[in-house]
Design a protein around this motif. Structure first.
Motif, PDB file in Angstrom:
ATOM      1  N   ALA A  81       0.917  -1.146   0.063  1.00 30.42           N
ATOM      2  CA  ALA A  81      -0.113   0.038  -0.158  1.00 30.42           C
ATOM      3  C   ALA A  81       0.780   1.207  -0.018  1.00 30.42           C
ATOM      4  O   ALA A  81       1.803   1.456   0.844  1.00 30.42           O
ATOM      5  N   LYS A  82       0.596   2.101  -1.003  1.00 34.60           N
ATOM      6  CA  LYS A  82       1.331   3.365  -1.143  1.00 34.60           C
ATOM      7  C   LYS A  82       0.186   4.412  -1.259  1.00 34.60           C
ATOM      8  O   LYS A  82      -0.366   4.615  -1.989  1.00 34.60           O
ATOM      9  N   ASP A 115       4.110   1.286   1.943  1.00 35.10           N
ATOM     10  CA  ASP A 115       5.565   1.602   1.229  1.00 35.10           C
ATOM     11  C   ASP A 115       5.792   2.702   0.973  1.00 35.10           C
ATOM     12  O   ASP A 115       5.815   3.363  -0.094  1.00 35.10           O
ATOM     13  N   ASN A 150       9.938   5.003  -0.301  1.00 37.55           N
ATOM     14  CA  ASN A 150       9.138   3.957  -1.119  1.00 37.55           C
ATOM     15  C   ASN A 150       9.979   3.189  -1.672  1.00 37.55           C
ATOM     16  O   ASN A 150      10.973   3.509  -2.532  1.00 37.55           O
ATOM     17  N   ALA A 170       7.347  -4.312  -1.651  1.00 38.51           N
ATOM     18  CA  ALA A 170       6.362  -4.311  -0.339  1.00 38.51           C
ATOM     19  C   ALA A 170       5.958  -5.723  -0.303  1.00 38.51           C
ATOM     20  O   ALA A 170       5.484  -6.125   0.749  1.00 38.51           O
ATOM     21  N   ASP A 208      -4.409  -5.966  -3.551  1.00 38.83           N
ATOM     22  CA  ASP A 208      -4.234  -4.782  -3.617  1.00 38.83           C
ATOM     23  C   ASP A 208      -5.059  -3.709  -2.889  1.00 38.83           C
ATOM     24  O   ASP A 208      -6.063  -4.334  -2.555  1.00 38.83           O
ATOM     25  N   ALA A 209      -4.369  -2.416  -2.425  1.00 38.31           N
ATOM     26  CA  ALA A 209      -4.930  -1.726  -1.471  1.00 38.31           C
ATOM     27  C   ALA A 209      -6.412  -1.277  -1.519  1.00 38.31           C
ATOM     28  O   ALA A 209      -7.311  -0.684  -1.004  1.00 38.31           O
ATOM     29  N   ASP A 210      -6.760  -0.926  -3.167  1.00 48.13           N
ATOM     30  CA  ASP A 210      -7.640  -0.118  -3.518  1.00 48.13           C
ATOM     31  C   ASP A 210      -9.043  -0.866  -3.953  1.00 48.13           C
ATOM     32  O   ASP A 210      -9.789  -0.205  -4.527  1.00 48.13           O
ATOM     33  N   SER A 234      -2.746  -8.482 -13.485  1.00 51.00           N
ATOM     34  CA  SER A 234      -3.627  -8.669 -12.251  1.00 51.00           C
ATOM     35  C   SER A 234      -2.698  -8.961 -11.019  1.00 51.00           C
ATOM     36  O   SER A 234      -2.011  -9.970 -10.810  1.00 51.00           O
ATOM     37  N   GLY A 235      -3.096  -8.205  -9.975  1.00 46.80           N
ATOM     38  CA  GLY A 235      -2.259  -8.322  -8.771  1.00 46.80           C
ATOM     39  C   GLY A 235      -2.779  -9.075  -7.801  1.00 46.80           C
ATOM     40  O   GLY A 235      -2.173  -9.251  -6.665  1.00 46.80           O
ATOM     41  N   GLU A 250       4.199  -9.084 -11.464  1.00 48.51           N
ATOM     42  CA  GLU A 250       3.283 -10.183 -11.789  1.00 48.51           C
ATOM     43  C   GLU A 250       3.628 -11.035 -12.910  1.00 48.51           C
ATOM     44  O   GLU A 250       3.587 -12.056 -13.045  1.00 48.51           O
ATOM     45  N   HIS A 256     -11.606  -1.707  -8.786  1.00 48.10           N
ATOM     46  CA  HIS A 256     -10.436  -0.826  -8.287  1.00 48.10           C
ATOM     47  C   HIS A 256     -10.223   0.355  -9.037  1.00 48.10           C
ATOM     48  O   HIS A 256     -11.060   0.633  -9.900  1.00 48.10           O
ATOM     49  N   ARG A 257      -9.506   1.254  -8.494  1.00 45.65           N
ATOM     50  CA  ARG A 257      -9.217   2.540  -9.175  1.00 45.65           C
ATOM     51  C   ARG A 257      -8.404   2.488 -10.359  1.00 45.65           C
ATOM     52  O   ARG A 257      -7.305   1.889 -10.340  1.00 45.65           O
ATOM     53  N   GLN A 310       5.384   1.251 -15.780  1.00 51.02           N
ATOM     54  CA  GLN A 310       4.915  -0.346 -15.857  1.00 51.02           C
ATOM     55  C   GLN A 310       5.616  -0.571 -17.040  1.00 51.02           C
ATOM     56  O   GLN A 310       6.292  -2.045 -16.824  1.00 51.02           O
TER      57      GLN A 310
HETATM   58  O1  LIG Z   1       5.194   2.234  -5.068  1.00 53.08           O
HETATM   59  C1  LIG Z   1       4.261   1.495  -4.793  1.00 53.08           C
HETATM   60  C2  LIG Z   1       3.098   1.832  -5.802  1.00 53.08           C
HETATM   61  C3  LIG Z   1       1.980   0.986  -5.609  1.00 53.08           C
HETATM   62  N1  LIG Z   1       2.058   0.345  -4.338  1.00 53.08           N
HETATM   63  C4  LIG Z   1       0.628  -0.487  -4.064  1.00 53.08           C
HETATM   64  O2  LIG Z   1       0.620  -1.397  -5.312  1.00 53.08           O
HETATM   65  C5  LIG Z   1      -0.935  -1.586  -5.438  1.00 53.08           C
HETATM   66  C6  LIG Z   1      -1.132  -1.467  -6.982  1.00 53.08           C
HETATM   67  O3  LIG Z   1      -1.061  -0.108  -7.389  1.00 53.08           O
HETATM   68  P1  LIG Z   1      -1.879   0.487  -8.326  1.00 53.08           P
HETATM   69  O4  LIG Z   1      -1.422   1.935  -8.426  1.00 53.08           O
HETATM   70  O5  LIG Z   1      -3.277   0.290  -7.808  1.00 53.08           O
HETATM   71  O6  LIG Z   1      -1.721  -0.240  -9.761  1.00 53.08           O
HETATM   72  P2  LIG Z   1      -2.582  -0.245 -11.018  1.00 53.08           P
HETATM   73  O7  LIG Z   1      -2.264   0.876 -11.955  1.00 53.08           O
HETATM   74  O8  LIG Z   1      -3.828  -0.587 -10.719  1.00 53.08           O
HETATM   75  O9  LIG Z   1      -1.786  -1.501 -11.634  1.00 53.08           O
HETATM   76  C7  LIG Z   1      -2.017  -2.981 -12.120  1.00 53.08           C
HETATM   77  O10 LIG Z   1      -0.871  -3.334 -12.705  1.00 53.08           O
HETATM   78  C8  LIG Z   1      -0.065  -3.601 -11.829  1.00 53.08           C
HETATM   79  C9  LIG Z   1       1.212  -4.097 -12.483  1.00 53.08           C
HETATM   80  O11 LIG Z   1       1.804  -3.193 -13.383  1.00 53.08           O
HETATM   81  C10 LIG Z   1      -0.395  -4.582 -10.833  1.00 53.08           C
HETATM   82  O12 LIG Z   1       0.544  -4.677  -9.717  1.00 53.08           O
HETATM   83  C11 LIG Z   1      -1.547  -4.168 -10.046  1.00 53.08           C
HETATM   84  O13 LIG Z   1      -1.976  -4.958  -9.197  1.00 53.08           O
HETATM   85  C12 LIG Z   1      -2.815  -3.837 -11.380  1.00 53.08           C
HETATM   86  O14 LIG Z   1      -3.702  -3.447 -10.665  1.00 53.08           O
HETATM   87  C13 LIG Z   1      -1.745  -0.723  -4.645  1.00 53.08           C
HETATM   88  O15 LIG Z   1      -2.270  -1.438  -3.436  1.00 53.08           O
HETATM   89  C14 LIG Z   1      -0.638   0.337  -4.290  1.00 53.08           C
HETATM   90  O16 LIG Z   1      -0.937   1.076  -3.001  1.00 53.08           O
HETATM   91  C15 LIG Z   1       2.815  -0.199  -3.592  1.00 53.08           C
HETATM   92  O17 LIG Z   1       2.943  -0.777  -2.550  1.00 53.08           O
HETATM   93  N2  LIG Z   1       4.172   0.667  -3.827  1.00 53.08           N
END
Ligand SMILES: O=c1ccn([C@@H]2O[C@H](COP(=O)(O)OP(=O)(O)O[C@H]3O[C@H](CO)[C@@H](O)[C@H](O)[C@H]3O)[C@@H](O)[C@H]2O)c(=O)[nH]1
Ligand SMILES: O=C(O)[C@H](O)COP(=O)(O)O
Length: 250
Positions: A15-16, A43, A66, A72, A101-103, A164-165, A187, A210-211, A226
């Motif tokens: 979670a960030k 994180d 971070n 994380a 994921d946290a969201d 997908s996470g 992933e 999710h967001r 990414q």
């Molecule tokens: O530096 C960071 C950035 C994010 N997160 C956490 O990682 C998760 C996923 O981040 P998010 O910004 O929601 O990712 P997405 O843009 O939605 O990314 C998609 O694609 C990613 C791979 O590129 C996967 O890790 C995700 O699960 C998937 O939802 C969340 O819980 C974040 O809080 C961290 O722990 N550290």
């Protein structure tokens, strides 16, 4: 505690800056059958993620700066491992790992469907596939295609949602995926490494929300990071396959 599937489960949430969403996500995850431990790894957040997560009942570890999603996840899995050892859990008593994921907020309750295939031995890695989201994302599919095609060319298996996470892993799958590829490559690399170890991977539809990443400059920067991390994870694995004399299934 273990669920109908007979295995204890630890949820690990990287979670960030997730203070707004993490509380609901933790409560939903904690309500799942078999889940007796929810670990949040903050994180390097600049908001209240850490205290909100504690208040919601999670065990919280924190990165002071971070370090990216993969780090994380690794920290969270290490916390689970230490707990298992401390409690004298071995073999089937060790907790399965469920990365979330946290969201996801309340929809996190849907990730429960990932556990039975792994607990029942049908798969070593179960990955959630998400329905179309309420708001449209701003991506053009570049990262998804890079990851999907990379996984296909190295393993012969074509995932529908390679990024997908939400993932449930057996301990064998977790070990096969070590060390995790950095950042957003985690992933893609995990899927390849688990398949390369001869283990089984399945995708399971999950009604998650999710967001979504937008199309503004922030969103495009996120996608560039990414793309970079997925590309690196694939390059390392192509080199490894070549060194090992393995031909890609192409
Ligand atoms: O530096 C960071 C950035 C994010 N997160 C956490 O990682 C998760 C996923 O981040 P998010 O910004 O929601 O990712 P997405 O843009 O939605 O990314 C998609 O694609 C990613 C791979 O590129 C996967 O890790 C995700 O699960 C998937 O939802 C969340 O819980 C974040 O809080 C961290 O722990 N550290
Ligand atoms: O928005 C998304 O789905 C991810 O950030 C991946 O972006 P992409 O559309 O470029 O694959």
């Amino acid at each position: 505690m273990s669920g109908d599937h007979g295995r204890p489960v630890a949820v690990v949430i990287p979670a960030k800056d997730e203070a707004e969403r993490i509380g609901a996500t933790i409560r939903a995850a904690a309500s799942l059958p078999g889940v007796d431990l929810v670990v949040v790894v903050d994180d390097g957040s600049r908001d209240d993620t850490q205290s909100v997560a504690r208040q919601a009942g999670a065990v919280v570890a924190r990165h002071f700066r971070n370090r990216g999603k993969a780090a994380a996840m690794q920290t969270g899995a290490a916390v689970v491992e230490r707990r298992d050892q401390h409690e004298g859990r071995a073999g089937a008593e060790r907790r399965l790992l469920l990365f979330v994921d946290a969201d996801l907020e309340d929809s996190a309750v849907e990730v429960g469907v990932l556990v039975p295939p792994v607990a029942g031995g049908e798969a070593d890695l179960a990955i959630a596939t998400l329905p179309p989201q309420r708001s449209a994302g701003g991506g053009r599919g570049f990262v998804v295609r890079l990851a999907r095609e990379g996984i296909r060319s190295l393993t012969g298996w074509t995932p529908t949602q390679p990024l997908s996470g939400m993932r449930c892993l057996s301990r064998e799958a977790y070990d096969a995926a070590q060390p995790f590829a950095a950042g957003w490559g985690v992933e893609t690399a995990m899927t390849i490494d688990v398949l390369a170890a001869g283990l089984r991977v399945v995708e399971v539809p999950c009604a998650l929300h999710h967001r979504v990443t937008g199309s503004d400059w922030r969103g495009q920067l996120h996608r560039a990071a990414q793309y970079r991390d997925v590309w690196r994870a694939l390059a390392v694995r192509r080199l490894r396959a070549r060194r090992a004399g393995r031909r890609a299934p192409d």
